[in-house]
Write a protein that holds these residues in place. Structure first.
Motif, PDB file in Angstrom:
ATOM      1  N   HIS A 190       0.841  -1.204   0.024  1.00  0.00           N
ATOM      2  CA  HIS A 190      -0.111   0.011  -0.050  1.00  0.00           C
ATOM      3  C   HIS A 190       0.731   1.321   0.120  1.00  0.00           C
ATOM      4  CE1 HIS A 190       0.774  -0.503   4.556  1.00  0.00           C
ATOM      5  NE2 HIS A 190       0.913   0.671   4.448  1.00  0.00           N
ATOM      6  N   VAL A 191       2.250   1.098   0.063  1.00  0.00           N
ATOM      7  CA  VAL A 191       2.969   2.372   0.279  1.00  0.00           C
ATOM      8  C   VAL A 191       3.319   3.053  -1.138  1.00  0.00           C
ATOM      9  CG1 VAL A 191       5.198   3.158   1.059  1.00  0.00           C
ATOM     10  CG2 VAL A 191       3.989   1.485   2.412  1.00  0.00           C
ATOM     11  N   PRO A 192       3.082   4.181  -1.497  1.00  0.00           N
ATOM     12  CA  PRO A 192       3.221   4.747  -2.743  1.00  0.00           C
ATOM     13  C   PRO A 192       4.856   4.854  -2.716  1.00  0.00           C
ATOM     14  CG  PRO A 192       2.542   6.352  -1.241  1.00  0.00           C
ATOM     15  CD  PRO A 192       2.367   5.103  -0.414  1.00  0.00           C
ATOM     16  N   ALA A 193       5.338   4.985  -4.189  1.00  0.00           N
ATOM     17  CA  ALA A 193       6.668   5.052  -4.483  1.00  0.00           C
ATOM     18  C   ALA A 193       7.288   6.305  -4.266  1.00  0.00           C
ATOM     19  CB  ALA A 193       7.050   4.383  -5.757  1.00  0.00           C
ATOM     20  N   THR A 194       6.318   7.370  -4.347  1.00  0.00           N
ATOM     21  CA  THR A 194       6.847   8.714  -4.307  1.00  0.00           C
ATOM     22  C   THR A 194       6.147   9.381  -3.158  1.00  0.00           C
ATOM     23  OG1 THR A 194       5.613   9.433  -6.117  1.00  0.00           O
ATOM     24  CG2 THR A 194       7.771   8.676  -6.678  1.00  0.00           C
ATOM     25  N   LEU A 195       6.398  10.601  -2.817  1.00  0.00           N
ATOM     26  CA  LEU A 195       5.701  11.573  -2.070  1.00  0.00           C
ATOM     27  C   LEU A 195       5.776  12.950  -2.869  1.00  0.00           C
ATOM     28  CD1 LEU A 195       7.735  11.391   1.304  1.00  0.00           C
ATOM     29  CD2 LEU A 195       5.407  10.429   1.024  1.00  0.00           C
ATOM     30  N   TRP A 196       4.693  13.545  -2.850  1.00  0.00           N
ATOM     31  CA  TRP A 196       4.409  14.841  -3.599  1.00  0.00           C
ATOM     32  C   TRP A 196       4.482  16.103  -2.971  1.00  0.00           C
ATOM     33  CZ3 TRP A 196       0.192  17.657  -1.866  1.00  0.00           C
ATOM     34  CH2 TRP A 196      -0.736  16.469  -1.140  1.00  0.00           C
ATOM     35  N   ILE A 197       5.163  16.802  -3.675  1.00  0.00           N
ATOM     36  CA  ILE A 197       5.139  18.424  -3.014  1.00  0.00           C
ATOM     37  C   ILE A 197       4.678  19.292  -4.305  1.00  0.00           C
ATOM     38  CG2 ILE A 197       6.693  20.376  -2.062  1.00  0.00           C
ATOM     39  CD1 ILE A 197       8.057  17.033  -2.092  1.00  0.00           C
ATOM     40  N   SER A 198       3.452  19.864  -3.894  1.00  0.00           N
ATOM     41  CA  SER A 198       2.713  20.442  -4.962  1.00  0.00           C
ATOM     42  C   SER A 198       3.181  22.244  -4.764  1.00  0.00           C
ATOM     43  CB  SER A 198       1.140  20.532  -4.793  1.00  0.00           C
ATOM     44  OG  SER A 198       0.717  19.312  -5.066  1.00  0.00           O
TER      45      SER A 198
END
Length: 241
Positions: free
Chosen positions: A229-237
């Motif tokens: 369930h862990v996404p491969a990336t984190l996002w910074i908008s």
């Protein structure tokens, strides 16, 4: 007061510490597997768990408040016209807290802030974002307004909703199928290229994508691979006025 302070469970505290420091956050609490990092707007708490634990790599939506009893009173007063009392004072594992339960069954905790002011050394352009994914975005939005979050305009006119907290941080509601759940992200009020260069100088690679309503910096998730369930990336908008 109301401040966004998600709680992230991880077996990789050191990797998270390097990433958050490179993003411009400052560690303000460090006590036996519990760490708190201040951004310019909002905080992020890290809770150490063993590798392979069910919680590893997951984030729980959470906020900080000044007085738990007064926060519960005001929240329930705001919800009275709906005939609900979403806020309940509880004894959590870590101490007294207030649990808010929404009509979709999702719940999150409000904790008493351990310290009030944000660290002055944190990057003032960075904001912590807590995300609420739900099949009932309308009721989630009402609940966030009842706890004192302030709506802000969003460029699209679908079921998304954005809110700010008086004492820092952003809360987002996003429509999604399945059981309600929470997520984590960041916003940056400035150019993403200098932030990408800062990450690169710390040995952290990131890429910028042009999305429908904002440019987004994607950074490798320190927990990638911990669980499916862990996404491969984190996002910074990139924040737009």
């Amino acid at each position: 007061m109301l401040r966004v302070r998600p709680l992230h469970f991880t077996s990789r505290l050191d990797s998270w510490g390097r990433l958050l420091t490179a993003l411009g956050m400052v560690r303000t609490e460090n006590d036996s597997g519990w760490q708190v990092f201040d951004a310019g707007l909002g905080r992020l708490a890290l809770h150490a768990v063993p590798e392979g634990a069910a919680e590893d790599g997951s984030t729980a939506l959470a906020v900080e408040v000044g007085d738990l009893a007064e926060f519960a009173r005001r929240t329930n007063l705001a919800a009275a016209e709906d005939g609900t009392t979403p806020a309940e004072l509880v004894a959590a594992d870590h101490g007294d807290a207030c649990r808010i339960t929404a009509p979709d069954g999702f719940s999150f905790l409000a904790d008493k802030a351990a310290h009030g002011a944000q660290c002055a050394d944190a990057d003032p352009a960075l904001a912590v974002v807590g995300v609420w994914f739900t099949e009932d975005p309308a009721s989630a939005s009402r609940t966030l307004q009842q706890v004192g979050a302030r709506p802000r305009p969003v460029p699209d006119q679908d079921d998304t909703a954005d809110f700010t907290a008086k004492n820092g941080g952003v809360l987002m509601v996003r429509p999604a199928s399945g059981a309600p759940r929470s997520g984590l992200g960041f916003e940056y009020d400035g150019g993403l290229e200098p932030l990408r260069e800062r990450l690169a100088s710390a040995g952290i690679q990131a890429g910028i994508t042009e999305e429908a309503f904002a440019r987004t910096l994607h950074v490798a998730n320190p927990d990638a691979g911990a669980a499916a369930h862990v996404p491969a990336t984190l996002w910074i908008s990139q924040r737009h006025a």
